[in-house]
Design an enzyme around this catalytic site. Structure first.
Site, short mmCIF file in Angstrom:
data_model
loop_
_atom_site.label_atom_id
_atom_site.label_comp_id
_atom_site.label_asym_id
_atom_site.label_seq_id
_atom_site.Cartn_x
_atom_site.Cartn_y
_atom_site.Cartn_z
N GLN A 105 13.90 4.44 -7.31
CA GLN A 105 13.16 3.28 -7.60
C GLN A 105 13.41 3.04 -9.17
O GLN A 105 13.15 3.84 -9.92
CB GLN A 105 11.67 3.50 -7.47
CG GLN A 105 10.69 2.21 -7.91
CD GLN A 105 10.19 2.61 -9.21
OE1 GLN A 105 10.09 3.63 -9.84
NE2 GLN A 105 9.98 1.39 -9.97
N THR B 121 11.61 -2.45 -8.57
CA THR B 121 10.31 -2.87 -8.54
C THR B 121 10.26 -4.21 -9.56
O THR B 121 10.58 -3.96 -10.74
CB THR B 121 9.17 -2.01 -9.01
OG1 THR B 121 9.23 -0.76 -8.21
CG2 THR B 121 7.81 -2.17 -9.19
N ARG C 65 -5.79 -1.57 -14.99
CA ARG C 65 -6.53 -0.67 -14.41
C ARG C 65 -8.09 -0.10 -14.99
O ARG C 65 -7.72 0.77 -15.90
CB ARG C 65 -5.50 0.40 -13.86
CG ARG C 65 -4.54 -0.43 -13.14
CD ARG C 65 -3.18 0.72 -12.77
NE ARG C 65 -2.10 -0.20 -12.54
CZ ARG C 65 -0.75 0.53 -12.19
NH1 ARG C 65 -0.81 1.60 -12.18
NH2 ARG C 65 0.15 -0.40 -11.92
N HIS D 183 1.88 -4.16 -4.65
CA HIS D 183 1.71 -3.29 -5.45
C HIS D 183 0.55 -2.10 -5.15
O HIS D 183 -0.10 -1.51 -6.22
CB HIS D 183 1.83 -3.31 -7.20
CG HIS D 183 2.74 -2.31 -7.76
ND1 HIS D 183 3.86 -2.32 -8.11
CD2 HIS D 183 2.13 -1.17 -8.33
CE1 HIS D 183 4.09 -1.19 -8.79
NE2 HIS D 183 3.02 -0.65 -9.09
N ARG E 175 -2.66 -2.93 -7.53
CA ARG E 175 -2.79 -2.28 -8.70
C ARG E 175 -1.91 -3.34 -9.81
O ARG E 175 -1.93 -2.83 -11.20
CB ARG E 175 -1.91 -1.13 -8.76
CG ARG E 175 -2.68 -0.13 -8.09
CD ARG E 175 -1.82 1.15 -7.54
NE ARG E 175 -1.42 2.16 -8.40
CZ ARG E 175 -2.24 3.13 -9.07
NH1 ARG E 175 -3.56 3.36 -8.51
NH2 ARG E 175 -1.76 4.01 -10.07
N ASP F 191 4.70 -2.78 2.04
CA ASP F 191 4.14 -1.39 1.22
C ASP F 191 2.79 -1.78 1.09
O ASP F 191 2.22 -2.98 0.78
CB ASP F 191 4.71 -1.23 -0.05
CG ASP F 191 4.00 -0.40 -0.96
OD1 ASP F 191 3.93 0.87 -0.91
OD2 ASP F 191 3.49 -1.03 -1.86
N GLY F 192 1.59 -0.91 1.11
CA GLY F 192 0.21 -1.22 0.82
C GLY F 192 -0.65 -1.17 1.76
O GLY F 192 -0.46 -2.06 2.77
N GLY F 193 -1.54 -0.42 1.91
CA GLY F 193 -2.55 -0.42 2.85
C GLY F 193 -2.37 0.65 3.97
O GLY F 193 -3.28 0.46 5.04
N ARG G 50 -2.61 3.19 6.55
CA ARG G 50 -3.45 4.31 6.59
C ARG G 50 -3.38 5.16 8.20
O ARG G 50 -4.23 5.91 8.42
CB ARG G 50 -4.92 4.07 6.55
CG ARG G 50 -5.37 3.42 4.91
CD ARG G 50 -5.03 4.53 3.91
NE ARG G 50 -5.14 4.04 2.52
CZ ARG G 50 -4.27 3.84 1.78
NH1 ARG G 50 -2.82 3.57 2.20
NH2 ARG G 50 -4.39 3.26 0.47
#
Length: 358
Positions: free
Chosen positions: A126, A154, A163, A252, A255, A283-285, A287
């Site tokens: 990355q 990215t 943040r 992201h 974020r 990407d993201g979330g 679970r």
């Protein structure tokens, strides 16, 4: 303790980590609206399963960026993994190797990229765009020389989002954790009230990527180039036209821009817009295995999993990361069978519905 789902490992990780390190891992930007929306968006999506299908020969194996993977999953790039376990990236990369999925080495890894790539398996690298373009492109060359199989660029971090958890904690890296791929000086270690030292460091090092930056990276390597952080259909089409082998639909993890749309909400229209001209990852979330199936139904060829892998790392090192990946495999196989799918590509034939619940 037996962990039956990723939430069990999340609790174990939270118990294992100091509060400010947990906040660094778990927090989002601003009021964390996008962070919460990532999960809420998944919970509103329901699948329409198909019945009376022969499930003989079912497989979770896929091809991602020209390589085979046991699951439609790659471990996402996460910075400074020695914050979560002494072996850091080495433990996580070994677990990914053993599980048969790609591992994405972060530019801000706390172990040199060459050492991580030497673990084997399928390492990706990355890349952040740096103010020093020469040093940025040197990282690309190092990754290629080390045997990485793709460059994941990215594009949504000209600087870190605000943040607030890190700012309130005055978060700074401990002395034993460094940006191992380049000399970060003392900026990331300098603690000050109301300031994230990590964000201060990246503000000094990072620059806003442009389409000219994409061209520069593309011209510098023969590796497949993946653009991470795409949310607009227009950007997805342009990425495909610029020669990207893939895009990662991502906000992201909530974020960066607080209020940015969850990736899963725009995944379907982006996948339709590029129409097979490049691979589409999400990407993201994520679970659980059911979330992977939802992403596949909406057109994703694979997903990236970041925070859950780090929960495993914090809870039990290499074994914990492997446990996360094994749980995803079990859950995905279960969801596929119950939905009437024998392969991940077959999931694209599933219907989806959006509910007001969740």
């Amino acid at each position: 303790m037996t962990h039956l789902c990723l939430a069990d490992l999340e609790r174990a990780a939270r118990d294992a980590l100091p509060g400010e390190i947990w906040d660094f891992l778990a927090g989002g930007s601003g009021a964390e609206v996008s962070l919460a929306a990532n999960r809420a968006a998944f919970e509103r999506i329901f699948l329409v399963p198909r019945m009376l299908r022969d499930l003989t020969g079912s497989t979770t194996e896929v091809e991602i960026l020209g390589g085979r993977a046991a699951l439609p999953v790659a471990v996402a790039p996460v910075a400074y993994q020695r914050l979560f376990h002494p072996e850091g990236e080495l433990a996580a990369a070994r677990a990914a190797r053993d599980a048969g999925v790609p591992y994405t080495i972060c530019s801000l890894s706390s172990v040199p990229l060459e050492e991580i790539a030497a673990v084997g398996g399928t390492p990706w690298f990355q890349l952040y765009w740096l103010r020093d373009e020469k040093r940025c492109l040197e990282l690309v060359r190092r990754a290629e020389d080390a045997g990485c199989a793709a460059i994941v660029f990215t594009v949504d971090v000209p600087w870190m989002g605000r943040r607030l958890r890190d700012m309130r904690n005055g978060f700074a890296l401990p002395a034993h954790v460094t940006a191992a791929n380049f000399d970060a000086g003392v900026a990331a270690h300098r603690r000050a009230e109301g300031i994230s030292a990590v964000a201060d460091h990246t503000a000094r090092e990072f620059a806003a990527a442009t389409w000219e930056s994409v061209d520069a990276v593309r011209a510098h390597t023969d590796l497949p180039l993946v653009l991470k952080g795409i949310l607009a259909v227009e950007d997805a089409r342009r990425a495909a036209g610029a020669g990207a082998a893939g895009i990662v639909v991502s906000n992201h993890g909530g974020r960066q821009l607080d209020g940015a749309v969850p990736g899963i909400e725009v995944l379907g229209e982006i996948a339709a817009a590029v129409s097979g001209s490049c691979e589409v990852l999400l990407d993201g979330g994520i679970r659980g295995g059911g979330d992977i199936l939802k992403a596949a139904a909406l057109g994703a060829s694979a997903v990236l999993v970041g925070q859950p892998a780090m929960w495993g790392l914090a809870a039990a090192g290499q074994n914990g990361v492997r446990e996360v990946l094994d749980l995803l495999a079990v859950e995905l196989r279960n969801a596929m069978g119950l939905a009437g799918c024998t392969s991940v590509p077959a999931a694209r034939g599933l219907g989806t519905r959006i509910s007001g619940y969740g």
